[in-house]
Design a protein around this motif. Structure first.
Motif, PDB file in Angstrom:
ATOM      1  N   SER A  84       0.817  -1.213   0.000  1.00  0.00           N
ATOM      2  CA  SER A  84       0.000   0.000   0.000  1.00  0.00           C
ATOM      3  C   SER A  84       0.846   1.256   0.000  1.00  0.00           C
ATOM      4  N   ARG A 119      -6.845  -0.914   3.993  1.00  0.00           N
ATOM      5  CA  ARG A 119      -6.906  -2.322   4.375  1.00  0.00           C
ATOM      6  C   ARG A 119      -7.922  -3.108   3.550  1.00  0.00           C
ATOM      7  N   ARG A 120      -8.935  -2.427   3.054  1.00  0.00           N
ATOM      8  CA  ARG A 120     -10.016  -3.112   2.348  1.00  0.00           C
ATOM      9  C   ARG A 120      -9.738  -3.301   0.867  1.00  0.00           C
ATOM     10  N   GLU A 139      -2.819   3.697  12.104  1.00  0.00           N
ATOM     11  CA  GLU A 139      -3.332   2.863  11.010  1.00  0.00           C
ATOM     12  C   GLU A 139      -4.795   2.480  11.189  1.00  0.00           C
ATOM     13  N   LYS A 140      -5.372   2.756  12.355  1.00  0.00           N
ATOM     14  CA  LYS A 140      -6.791   2.508  12.566  1.00  0.00           C
ATOM     15  C   LYS A 140      -7.651   3.689  12.135  1.00  0.00           C
ATOM     16  N   MET A 141      -7.012   4.777  11.720  1.00  0.00           N
ATOM     17  CA  MET A 141      -7.733   5.957  11.264  1.00  0.00           C
ATOM     18  C   MET A 141      -7.846   5.943   9.743  1.00  0.00           C
ATOM     19  N   MET A 142      -8.637   6.880   9.237  1.00  0.00           N
ATOM     20  CA  MET A 142      -8.727   7.070   7.800  1.00  0.00           C
ATOM     21  C   MET A 142      -7.509   7.847   7.320  1.00  0.00           C
ATOM     22  N   PRO A 143      -6.958   7.576   6.144  1.00  0.00           N
ATOM     23  CA  PRO A 143      -7.459   6.662   5.109  1.00  0.00           C
ATOM     24  C   PRO A 143      -6.893   5.252   5.188  1.00  0.00           C
ATOM     25  N   PHE A 144      -6.160   4.939   6.280  1.00  0.00           N
ATOM     26  CA  PHE A 144      -5.499   3.641   6.351  1.00  0.00           C
ATOM     27  C   PHE A 144      -6.509   2.510   6.550  1.00  0.00           C
ATOM     28  N   ARG A 145      -7.626   2.802   7.206  1.00  0.00           N
ATOM     29  CA  ARG A 145      -8.673   1.774   7.302  1.00  0.00           C
ATOM     30  C   ARG A 145      -9.233   1.437   5.934  1.00  0.00           C
ATOM     31  N   TRP A 146      -9.311   2.437   5.062  1.00  0.00           N
ATOM     32  CA  TRP A 146      -9.775   2.190   3.700  1.00  0.00           C
ATOM     33  C   TRP A 146      -8.757   1.393   2.904  1.00  0.00           C
TER      34      TRP A 146
END
Length: 327
Positions: A23, A223-224, A214-221
């Motif tokens: 990523s 992950r998907r 990494e639990k915040m945006m945009p890193f949560r996005w």
């Protein structure tokens, strides 16, 4: 072979050779492509975001953050992205996507600042402008080489010390990639070496802080997104992502069956009147031993050594990168 079969073969070979797309590298490559598209569309001045003596002379501090994503030509852009994907993936797999992006920004600004100061000390005729992803890529390789446990590296079948890897790549990339500045590339390797020695540890991001970010945006996005590997910051989660455990269903591992001894003719075999003592049926079948990859029949000492070497090194090579030992 038809054209379609040939194309499928080429794609399969490329998938086996190319590293896994991460990523962090994708984000950096996309930002570089967007900035190059804006530059071509608006016909911006050449060297607008390059670093050099102009950083101090004109107080253009924004160039320190922009120069890694700025490229003068499409050939320079493509070659820099290729170098990023092939040479920086090991660093991201060692520290995680969030910390990789933080280190990328940290090493790029430090490299740009040091190079601009050195360029300011030179004569006007000797000054040059540097830009592109290559300096940060070389700094990443130097940082990874400082933390690897491997003492030898291989490039095109040639063995050399691991610490010499950044300098070998420096010669190759400077000669191949256009608009490469040797002084900036050397500076970036020294910056990566200093980061590897821990000289800038007080400004580094901790693993716990990266786990929160990494639990915040945009890193949560991120992950998907399928097809792109997001490397977690936690060591345990990173190990599960890079080395997923395989749980085979019962009965799927290889076994070896033997016929009952009562069904086997145990009469001695002869050859030209002489008893043949080398018969495979003369003794009981060898027992099975269990290893990580399944059940295997026991062997002699030298056969067992070759089997262990194959299981530990040959079969595991596709799952390990050269610099996987970074912590």
């Amino acid at each position: 072979m038809t054209l379609t079969d040939y194309f499928k073969t080429v794609v399969q070979v490329f998938k086996e050779i190319a590293p896994a797309v991460t990523s962090g590298a994708i984000i950096v490559a996309l930002l570089s492509c967007v900035l190059f598209g804006v530059q071509m569309y608006f016909s911006l001045t050449q060297g607008l975001f390059s670093v050099g003596a102009a950083v101090f002379q004109s107080v253009h501090l924004h160039r320190l953050f922009m120069f890694p994503f700025y490229h003068r030509s499409s050939a320079q852009l493509l070659l820099n992205i290729t170098a990023l994907l092939f040479l920086s993936s090991s660093l991201e797999k060692g520290v995680g996507t969030v910390r990789f992006l933080f280190l990328f920004l940290l090493m790029s600004t430090t490299t740009g600042l040091c190079f601009s100061f050195l360029d300011l000390l030179q004569d006007d005729s000797s000054r040059s402008h540097a830009e592109g992803l290559l300096p940060v890529v070389l700094a990443s390789v130097a940082l990874t080489a400082m933390h690897t446990k491997m003492t030898k590296g291989f490039l095109c079948g040639v063995s050399f010390p691991t610490m010499a890897l950044p300098w070998v790549l420096l010669i190759i990339t400077t000669a191949v990639i256009p608009h490469s500045v040797l002084l900036c590339n050397v500076t970036s390797i020294l910056i990566g070496w200093m980061y590897g020695k821990g000289w800038f540890s007080h400004v580094d991001m901790s693993e716990a802080r990266a786990g929160i970010v990494e639990k915040m945006m945009p890193f949560r996005w991120l992950r998907r997104i399928s097809g792109v590997m997001f490397v977690p910051a936690s060591t345990e989660e990173r190990r599960k992502t890079l080395l997923p455990q395989i749980n085979p269903t019962p009965g799927s591992y290889p076994v070896q069956a033997y016929a009952p001894l009562s069904n086997i003719n145990t009469a001695p075999m002869t050859y030209e009147g002489w008893a043949n003592s080398a018969s495979a049926l003369a003794g009981p079948p060898p027992p099975l031993i269990f290893m990580d990859s399944g059940w295997y029949p026991s062997k002699t000492n030298w056969q067992m050594t070759n089997l262990i070497f194959k299981l530990l090194f040959v079969d595991s090579l596709p799952h390990f990168s050269m610099f996987k030992c970074y912590r």
